[in-house]
Design a protein around this motif. Structure first.
Motif, PDB file in Angstrom:
ATOM      1  N   ASP A   5     -31.352  -0.229   0.901  1.00 14.36           N
ATOM      2  CA  ASP A   5     -31.359  -0.724   2.282  1.00 14.36           C
ATOM      3  C   ASP A   5     -32.715  -0.484   2.941  1.00 14.36           C
ATOM      4  O   ASP A   5     -33.249  -1.372   3.629  1.00 14.36           O
ATOM      5  CB  ASP A   5     -30.262  -0.028   3.091  1.00 14.36           C
ATOM      6  CG  ASP A   5     -28.867  -0.433   2.653  1.00 14.36           C
ATOM      7  OD1 ASP A   5     -28.724  -1.522   2.074  1.00 14.36           O
ATOM      8  OD2 ASP A   5     -27.922   0.330   2.896  1.00 14.36           O
ATOM      9  N   ILE A  52     -35.292  -3.318   4.355  1.00 13.20           N
ATOM     10  CA  ILE A  52     -35.756  -3.266   5.737  1.00 13.20           C
ATOM     11  C   ILE A  52     -37.281  -3.284   5.774  1.00 13.20           C
ATOM     12  O   ILE A  52     -37.892  -3.983   6.607  1.00 13.20           O
ATOM     13  CB  ILE A  52     -35.204  -2.012   6.443  1.00 13.20           C
ATOM     14  CG1 ILE A  52     -33.698  -2.162   6.679  1.00 13.20           C
ATOM     15  CG2 ILE A  52     -35.913  -1.768   7.769  1.00 13.20           C
ATOM     16  CD1 ILE A  52     -33.036  -0.922   7.233  1.00 13.20           C
ATOM     17  N   LEU A 106     -32.788  -5.808  11.979  1.00  9.96           N
ATOM     18  CA  LEU A 106     -31.360  -5.499  11.875  1.00  9.96           C
ATOM     19  C   LEU A 106     -30.515  -6.457  12.714  1.00  9.96           C
ATOM     20  O   LEU A 106     -29.381  -6.780  12.342  1.00  9.96           O
ATOM     21  CB  LEU A 106     -31.111  -4.056  12.314  1.00  9.96           C
ATOM     22  CG  LEU A 106     -31.719  -2.979  11.409  1.00  9.96           C
ATOM     23  CD1 LEU A 106     -31.436  -1.595  11.971  1.00  9.96           C
ATOM     24  CD2 LEU A 106     -31.190  -3.094   9.988  1.00  9.96           C
ATOM     25  N   ARG A 107     -31.075  -6.906  13.834  1.00 12.44           N
ATOM     26  CA  ARG A 107     -30.318  -7.812  14.702  1.00 12.44           C
ATOM     27  C   ARG A 107     -30.081  -9.159  14.040  1.00 12.44           C
ATOM     28  O   ARG A 107     -29.000  -9.733  14.160  1.00 12.44           O
ATOM     29  CB  ARG A 107     -31.075  -8.003  16.014  1.00 12.44           C
ATOM     30  CG  ARG A 107     -30.403  -8.974  16.976  1.00 12.44           C
ATOM     31  CD  ARG A 107     -31.233  -9.164  18.234  1.00 12.44           C
ATOM     32  NE  ARG A 107     -30.621 -10.113  19.150  1.00 12.44           N
ATOM     33  CZ  ARG A 107     -31.181 -10.530  20.285  1.00 12.44           C
ATOM     34  NH1 ARG A 107     -32.378 -10.065  20.640  1.00 12.44           N
ATOM     35  NH2 ARG A 107     -30.561 -11.397  21.060  1.00 12.44           N
ATOM     36  N   PRO A 140     -27.238  -9.341   9.910  1.00 12.06           N
ATOM     37  CA  PRO A 140     -25.979  -8.584   9.992  1.00 12.06           C
ATOM     38  C   PRO A 140     -25.521  -7.992   8.662  1.00 12.06           C
ATOM     39  O   PRO A 140     -25.018  -6.852   8.657  1.00 12.06           O
ATOM     40  CB  PRO A 140     -24.977  -9.616  10.527  1.00 12.06           C
ATOM     41  CG  PRO A 140     -25.809 -10.627  11.243  1.00 12.06           C
ATOM     42  CD  PRO A 140     -27.091 -10.699  10.465  1.00 12.06           C
ATOM     43  N   LEU A 176     -27.426  -4.772   8.230  1.00 12.05           N
ATOM     44  CA  LEU A 176     -27.010  -3.785   9.224  1.00 12.05           C
ATOM     45  C   LEU A 176     -25.663  -3.176   8.854  1.00 12.05           C
ATOM     46  O   LEU A 176     -25.489  -1.944   8.907  1.00 12.05           O
ATOM     47  CB  LEU A 176     -26.938  -4.437  10.605  1.00 12.05           C
ATOM     48  CG  LEU A 176     -26.409  -3.563  11.742  1.00 12.05           C
ATOM     49  CD1 LEU A 176     -27.274  -2.331  11.941  1.00 12.05           C
ATOM     50  CD2 LEU A 176     -26.313  -4.367  13.043  1.00 12.05           C
ATOM     51  N   VAL A 179     -24.987   0.812   7.912  1.00  8.61           N
ATOM     52  CA  VAL A 179     -24.048   1.652   8.658  1.00  8.61           C
ATOM     53  C   VAL A 179     -22.932   2.149   7.749  1.00  8.61           C
ATOM     54  O   VAL A 179     -22.530   3.330   7.807  1.00  8.61           O
ATOM     55  CB  VAL A 179     -23.475   0.876   9.859  1.00  8.61           C
ATOM     56  CG1 VAL A 179     -22.403   1.687  10.569  1.00  8.61           C
ATOM     57  CG2 VAL A 179     -24.581   0.509  10.841  1.00  8.61           C
TER      58      VAL A 179
END
Length: 266
Positions: free
Chosen positions: A138, A142, A208-209, A212, A215, A219
């Protein structure tokens, strides 16, 4: 092998649902215990949690085959970092499921002399390694997306202070460098560091926005990470926090099954 993988994929939603119930029982039992509930009710909730956990272990029989097939697919990825992280993560998941199957046999009495504590610790270690690799994947994705966003300049349109204009010439610091001498390196000012941190944070939020699946995967992995850390005694957070993290990650997993476009690929 392929037919078993297809059959196993159909039962993933049920397993995730049982997982939600299990960790909901963990969280509920902790809350009732803090609220001073009677011992009979707490015993029933703990028994329900144990039964659901045993059912989940039964439903995960053969999941090692699916994890090995996923590792075989991931080994052909072109990106070497993704190939390493995803392949090794699936191999650790396969070992975790194998240990979990052995543990199920011990709990059901098929292996009465099995050291359940030893095999439980072993399975959680493989689970922890898999989660660390997933989080590494992840973070790598990113990083790639932030670099792509930075090159495109899309994240700088709303934060002019965080980006330097390419048309404006850089300030002339020759006199300052000459007076400082070769022994005095010029360090970035606090304002420049603050602007850089704001820019990086803005890029992170933007990435991240607009992604999805990434994100949700981040999480979910962060929530799951506290479960083996607590079970192995590396970072004990208590049953309440573990129950909340497990319930959250289970709900997110159900979302990725109900809406496949939310699942991070590859």
């Amino acid at each position: 092998m392929d037919s078993w993988v297809r059959f196993n994929a159909q039962s993933q939603a049920k397993e995730r649902l049982f997982r939600s119930v299990q960790y909901a029982c963990t969280l509920l039992g902790h809350m009732l215990q803090k609220g001073g509930a009677n011992s009979d009710l707490l015993t029933k909730i703990k028994q329900l949690e144990a039964h659901v956990s045993l059912v989940r272990k039964l439903m995960r029989l053969g999941n090692s085959a699916e994890a090995l097939e996923a590792a075989k697919r991931a080994i052909h990825l072109s990106d070497c970092v993704l190939r390493l992280c995803i392949t090794v993560a699936h191999l650790n998941r396969a070992m975790y499921f194998a240990c979990d199957n052995v543990l199920w046999a011990g709990k059901t009495g098929l292996l009465p002399k099995l050291d359940q504590t030893k095999w439980s610790q072993r399975s959680f270690r493989y689970y922890l390694f898999a989660l660390i690799l997933n989080l590494t994947r992840d973070a790598y994705e990113i990083k790639l997306l932030m670099e792509r966003e930075s090159r495109s300049g899309g994240a700088g349109s709303g934060a002019k202070g965080a980006w330097s204009s390419p048309s404006s010439p850089p300030p002339d610091n020759s006199e300052l460098l000459h007076s400082a001498g070769p022994q005095s390196p010029v360090l970035p000012s606090q304002g420049a560091l603050s602007a850089r941190l704001q820019r990086e944070l803005h890029l992170l939020v933007a990435v991240l926005r607009y992604n999805p699946p990434l994100l949700l995967d981040l999480v979910k992995n962060l929530c799951d990470l506290f479960i083996p850390l607590d079970r192995l005694g590396l970072y004990q957070t208590g049953p309440g926090f573990v129950g909340a993290c497990g319930l959250t990650s289970s709900v997110l997993s159900l979302l990725t099954i109900l809406y496949p476009w939310l699942k991070l690929k590859p």
